[in-house]
Design a protein around this motif. Structure first.
Motif, PDB file in Angstrom:
ATOM      1  N   ILE A 164       0.825  -1.206  -0.070  1.00  0.00           N
ATOM      2  CA  ILE A 164      -0.007  -0.025  -0.036  1.00  0.00           C
ATOM      3  C   ILE A 164       0.869   1.284   0.108  1.00  0.00           C
ATOM      4  O   ILE A 164       0.627   2.227  -0.707  1.00  0.00           O
ATOM      5  CB  ILE A 164      -0.953  -0.183   1.473  1.00  0.00           C
ATOM      6  N   VAL A 165       1.902   1.112   0.653  1.00  0.00           N
ATOM      7  CA  VAL A 165       2.874   2.459   0.968  1.00  0.00           C
ATOM      8  C   VAL A 165       4.137   2.027   0.091  1.00  0.00           C
ATOM      9  O   VAL A 165       4.801   1.083   0.147  1.00  0.00           O
ATOM     10  CB  VAL A 165       3.168   2.720   2.382  1.00  0.00           C
ATOM     11  N   PRO A 166       4.562   2.994  -0.680  1.00  0.00           N
ATOM     12  CA  PRO A 166       5.815   2.782  -1.644  1.00  0.00           C
ATOM     13  C   PRO A 166       6.891   2.938  -0.737  1.00  0.00           C
ATOM     14  O   PRO A 166       6.781   3.405   0.641  1.00  0.00           O
ATOM     15  CB  PRO A 166       5.707   4.001  -2.517  1.00  0.00           C
ATOM     16  N   GLU A 167       7.952   2.258  -1.192  1.00  0.00           N
ATOM     17  CA  GLU A 167       9.346   2.290  -0.236  1.00  0.00           C
ATOM     18  C   GLU A 167      10.453   2.691  -1.053  1.00  0.00           C
ATOM     19  O   GLU A 167      10.537   2.892  -2.213  1.00  0.00           O
ATOM     20  CB  GLU A 167       9.515   0.678   0.106  1.00  0.00           C
ATOM     21  N   GLN A 168      11.492   3.015  -0.526  1.00  0.00           N
ATOM     22  CA  GLN A 168      12.812   3.545  -0.688  1.00  0.00           C
ATOM     23  C   GLN A 168      12.712   4.607  -1.733  1.00  0.00           C
ATOM     24  O   GLN A 168      12.882   4.627  -3.076  1.00  0.00           O
ATOM     25  CB  GLN A 168      13.438   2.323  -1.690  1.00  0.00           C
ATOM     26  N   PHE A 169      12.591   5.581  -1.005  1.00  0.00           N
ATOM     27  CA  PHE A 169      12.381   6.983  -1.921  1.00  0.00           C
ATOM     28  C   PHE A 169      13.644   7.583  -2.566  1.00  0.00           C
ATOM     29  O   PHE A 169      14.918   7.212  -2.006  1.00  0.00           O
ATOM     30  CB  PHE A 169      12.185   8.278  -0.962  1.00  0.00           C
TER      31      PHE A 169
END
Length: 261
Positions: free
Chosen positions: A38-43
């Motif tokens: 649901i939440v993106p990772e590794q900006f």
């Protein structure tokens, strides 16, 4: 009355959110290396750094802008000359000019590109050059939009009265048209040119069929990037949108500045 105003405001906000949602999601996707939950990772801004350091992408931007400026300039000059002749000398021919300019509405990109290749690919002249064919094709497909914009602008002013007034003051008809009429419809020309820019920016079929990979524009670069890296492709799309918004902002600024004058 207030309930209707609130309902209209809510409806407009809902429509804006619905239309902007794909762009917002694409921006978020381009800023993260992983989005499997649901939440993106590794900006990361790595995709943007790679693209902006790629000389081929910068050349694609230049090629796309050239593909916009040259056909739009050619088409605007042709339409203005045609409108000058039909307005000043042969008003009865205006409907035929309109029919001719509206024909490209019915022509699909694939049909147009195949027809151009069949007619000119073996020509031993400059018309056989693939870039010439591409710019000619763009000039054809944007013709209805340029014509309609100029036509609407001329309908908003009294061309006949302005031309006669200029002639009474000693001006020639051509001088009156291009120095009095054209400045009065400059905003309409700008708007139609902006619409044509959007059409050329989004083209893939014509440039792919007519030039292959010898003239790589931003859409071809985006298509090739999608095959290898979806995050990088999202970043390319965001940059294309930013360039389009920048062109729109500059165009609207020139239009407002001309209106103030």
């Amino acid at each position: 009355m207030k309930k209707k105003t609130k309902a209209a405001t809510f409806f407009m906000i809902f429509i804006m959110m619905y239309l902007l949602l794909p762009l917002v999601v694409t921006i978020i996707y381009s800023l993260f290396q992983k989005w499997t939950d649901i939440v993106p990772e590794q900006f990361s801004l790595e995709s943007y750094m790679i693209i902006l350091q790629d000389k081929e992408f910068l050349l694609c931007i230049v090629r796309t802008l050239a593909a916009c400026v040259i056909p739009i300039g050619i088409t605007v000059c042709i339409i203005l000359l045609a409108m000058f002749v039909t307005t000043v000398y042969f008003p009865s021919l205006d409907k035929y000019v309109q029919i001719i300019c509206m024909i490209p509405y019915t022509i699909q990109g694939v049909i147009l590109s195949v027809s151009i290749l069949t007619a000119y690919i073996r020509a031993g002249s400059v018309l056989g050059n693939r870039l010439v064919m591409l710019f000619g094709a763009y000039s054809v497909i944007i013709m209805p939009y340029i014509y309609q914009g100029i036509k609407n602008g001329m309908s908003a002013i009294n061309v006949k009265v302005l031309t006669e007034a200029a002639e009474m003051l000693g001006a020639a008809r051509m001088y009156a048209f291009f120095r009095i009429i054209v400045p009065n419809i400059f905003s309409s020309i700008i708007v139609s040119a902006l619409l044509a820019t959007g059409i050329i920016f989004g083209d893939y079929v014509l440039v792919r069929n007519l030039t292959g990979t010898s003239f790589q524009n931003m859409q071809i670069y985006l298509y090739q990037t999608m095959k290898s890296d979806s995050t990088k492709a999202s970043a390319v799309f965001v940059i294309i949108m930013l360039i389009t918004c920048l062109i729109t902002a500059v165009t609207l600024y020139l239009k407002n500045k001309e209106r103030e004058k």
